[in-house]
Scaffold this motif. Structure first.
Motif, mmCIF file in Angstrom:
data_model
loop_
_atom_site.group_PDB
_atom_site.id
_atom_site.type_symbol
_atom_site.label_atom_id
_atom_site.label_comp_id
_atom_site.label_asym_id
_atom_site.label_seq_id
_atom_site.Cartn_x
_atom_site.Cartn_y
_atom_site.Cartn_z
ATOM 1 N N SER A 76 0.864 -0.588 -0.028
ATOM 2 C CA SER A 76 -0.103 0.163 0.222
ATOM 3 C C SER A 76 0.656 1.206 -0.106
ATOM 4 C CB SER A 76 -0.951 -0.219 1.011
ATOM 5 O OG SER A 76 -1.671 0.940 1.072
ATOM 6 N N GLU A 77 1.364 1.100 0.936
ATOM 7 C CA GLU A 77 2.364 2.411 0.728
ATOM 8 C C GLU A 77 3.458 2.485 -0.399
ATOM 9 O OE1 GLU A 77 2.748 5.352 3.156
ATOM 10 O OE2 GLU A 77 2.082 3.634 4.244
ATOM 11 N N ILE A 78 3.937 1.442 -1.229
ATOM 12 C CA ILE A 78 4.720 1.640 -2.740
ATOM 13 C C ILE A 78 3.349 2.458 -3.771
ATOM 14 C CG2 ILE A 78 5.671 0.321 -3.935
ATOM 15 C CD1 ILE A 78 6.645 -1.574 -2.345
ATOM 16 N N ALA A 79 2.273 1.612 -3.030
ATOM 17 C CA ALA A 79 1.401 2.802 -4.656
ATOM 18 C C ALA A 79 0.895 4.197 -4.113
ATOM 19 C CB ALA A 79 0.144 1.214 -4.044
ATOM 20 N N ILE A 80 1.560 4.606 -2.574
ATOM 21 C CA ILE A 80 1.657 5.401 -2.313
ATOM 22 C C ILE A 80 1.841 6.495 -2.724
ATOM 23 C CG2 ILE A 80 0.763 7.450 -0.618
ATOM 24 C CD1 ILE A 80 -0.485 4.768 1.106
ATOM 25 N N GLY A 81 3.147 6.176 -2.486
ATOM 26 C CA GLY A 81 4.105 6.783 -3.217
ATOM 27 C C GLY A 81 4.503 7.028 -4.037
ATOM 28 N N VAL A 82 3.660 6.202 -5.107
ATOM 29 C CA VAL A 82 3.745 6.230 -6.771
ATOM 30 C C VAL A 82 3.238 7.590 -6.589
ATOM 31 C CG1 VAL A 82 2.874 5.494 -8.774
ATOM 32 C CG2 VAL A 82 3.756 3.209 -7.438
ATOM 33 N N PHE A 83 2.045 7.466 -6.962
ATOM 34 C CA PHE A 83 0.818 8.302 -6.474
ATOM 35 C C PHE A 83 1.758 9.565 -6.420
ATOM 36 C CE2 PHE A 83 -2.642 5.456 -4.989
ATOM 37 C CZ PHE A 83 -2.469 4.845 -5.446
ATOM 38 N N ASN A 84 2.129 9.882 -5.388
ATOM 39 C CA ASN A 84 2.760 11.220 -4.216
ATOM 40 C C ASN A 84 4.773 11.576 -5.424
ATOM 41 O OD1 ASN A 84 1.367 11.177 -2.235
ATOM 42 N ND2 ASN A 84 2.467 10.012 -0.793
ATOM 43 N N LYS A 85 4.389 10.676 -6.053
ATOM 44 C CA LYS A 85 5.798 11.286 -6.628
ATOM 45 C C LYS A 85 5.104 11.896 -7.998
ATOM 46 C CE LYS A 85 7.246 7.296 -9.522
ATOM 47 N NZ LYS A 85 7.940 5.860 -9.892
ATOM 48 N N ARG A 86 4.318 11.411 -7.789
ATOM 49 C CA ARG A 86 3.467 11.936 -9.795
ATOM 50 C C ARG A 86 3.536 13.825 -9.609
ATOM 51 N NH1 ARG A 86 -2.359 12.220 -12.305
ATOM 52 N NH2 ARG A 86 -1.662 12.810 -14.553
ATOM 53 N N GLY A 87 3.341 14.220 -8.329
ATOM 54 C CA GLY A 87 3.384 15.414 -8.033
ATOM 55 C C GLY A 87 1.617 15.900 -8.695
ATOM 56 N N VAL A 88 2.324 17.789 -8.537
ATOM 57 C CA VAL A 88 0.571 18.493 -8.967
ATOM 58 C C VAL A 88 1.109 18.320 -10.867
ATOM 59 C CG1 VAL A 88 -0.038 20.856 -8.910
ATOM 60 C CG2 VAL A 88 1.215 20.097 -7.174
ATOM 61 N N THR A 89 -1.003 18.112 -11.534
ATOM 62 C CA THR A 89 -0.623 18.021 -12.654
ATOM 63 C C THR A 89 -1.432 19.440 -12.810
ATOM 64 O OG1 THR A 89 -2.570 17.024 -12.410
ATOM 65 C CG2 THR A 89 -0.719 15.368 -12.352
ATOM 66 N N THR A 90 -1.257 19.382 -15.014
ATOM 67 C CA THR A 90 -2.187 20.856 -15.064
ATOM 68 C C THR A 90 -2.214 20.277 -16.199
ATOM 69 O OG1 THR A 90 -0.005 21.357 -16.091
ATOM 70 C CG2 THR A 90 -0.193 22.348 -13.839
ATOM 71 N N ARG A 91 -3.796 20.511 -16.409
ATOM 72 C CA ARG A 91 -4.399 20.510 -17.683
ATOM 73 C C ARG A 91 -5.032 21.335 -18.601
ATOM 74 N NH1 ARG A 91 -6.433 15.573 -15.905
ATOM 75 N NH2 ARG A 91 -4.852 15.844 -14.098
ATOM 76 N N SER A 92 -5.090 21.237 -19.960
ATOM 77 C CA SER A 92 -6.144 21.675 -20.517
ATOM 78 C C SER A 92 -7.703 21.954 -19.725
ATOM 79 C CB SER A 92 -6.281 22.232 -21.819
ATOM 80 O OG SER A 92 -4.670 21.853 -22.302
ATOM 81 N N PHE A 93 -8.657 22.672 -20.488
ATOM 82 C CA PHE A 93 -9.426 23.108 -20.242
ATOM 83 C C PHE A 93 -10.421 22.226 -20.980
ATOM 84 C CE2 PHE A 93 -14.095 24.394 -20.921
ATOM 85 C CZ PHE A 93 -14.720 24.413 -19.637
ATOM 86 N N GLY A 94 -10.963 21.047 -20.889
ATOM 87 C CA GLY A 94 -11.763 20.251 -21.795
ATOM 88 C C GLY A 94 -10.763 18.919 -21.393
ATOM 89 N N ASP A 95 -9.776 18.493 -21.218
ATOM 90 C CA ASP A 95 -8.594 17.449 -20.991
ATOM 91 C C ASP A 95 -9.208 16.377 -20.308
ATOM 92 O OD1 ASP A 95 -7.182 18.318 -23.032
ATOM 93 O OD2 ASP A 95 -5.341 18.298 -21.529
#
Length: 148
Positions: A76-95
């Motif tokens: 579970s902690e490895i999975a959480i680490g995967v999510f955390n290492k992604r950091g903040v994301t950005t996307r265009s409107f409508g993506d």
């Protein structure tokens, strides 16, 4: 980036060194009644394992470790680490959640590569994929709400 114990200069991970480090660290943490904290930090670090040369993630050393330890908390902690290492994301409107769907597909592919040899690892990878599926849906809903 975190360096996985047993990593050589060329990026390969020595399975024996990694397992020795993990088992010794977990033994010390257990003796200090700090197992959950140990699994937390260890999982965060192990989430940074590299991709194998054949395109499989995590590396063979990590897959063997996950199967040997058989710790739901560590997985579970490895999975959480995967999510955390992604950091903040950005996307265009409508993506919407396309980024997350792409990640879900990637982790499903990783799981399919290891399902028969490393079932615990495959299960962890499927859980990561399902998280990204849910996140993708959430971004799709956000987009739909902002269109109206």
């Amino acid at each position: 980036m975190e360096t996985i114990p047993g990593t050589s200069e060329n990026g390969d991970i020595d399975v024996v060194q990694l397992k020795d480090w993990v088992y010794e660290t977990r033994k010390l943490c257990e003796a200090s009644d700090m197992q959950s904290l140990c699994d937390h930090y260890m999982g965060q670090m192990l989430a940074h394992a590299p991709v194998d040369s054949d395109g499989t993630w995590p590396t063979l050393a990590m897959r063997e470790l996950i199967e040997d330890i058989a710790s739901p908390e560590l997985e579970s902690e490895i999975a959480i680490g995967v999510f955390n290492k992604r950091g903040v994301t950005t996307r265009s409107f409508g993506d919407g959640g396309q980024q997350e769907r792409d990640l879900a597909n990637l982790y499903k592919e990783y799981s399919a590569k290891v399902i028969y040899s490393f079932p615990r690892t495959a299960s962890m990878l499927n859980q990561i994929a399902e998280y990204y599926v849910r996140e993708g849906r959430r971004f799709d809903i956000d987009d739909e709400l902002h269109e109206t």
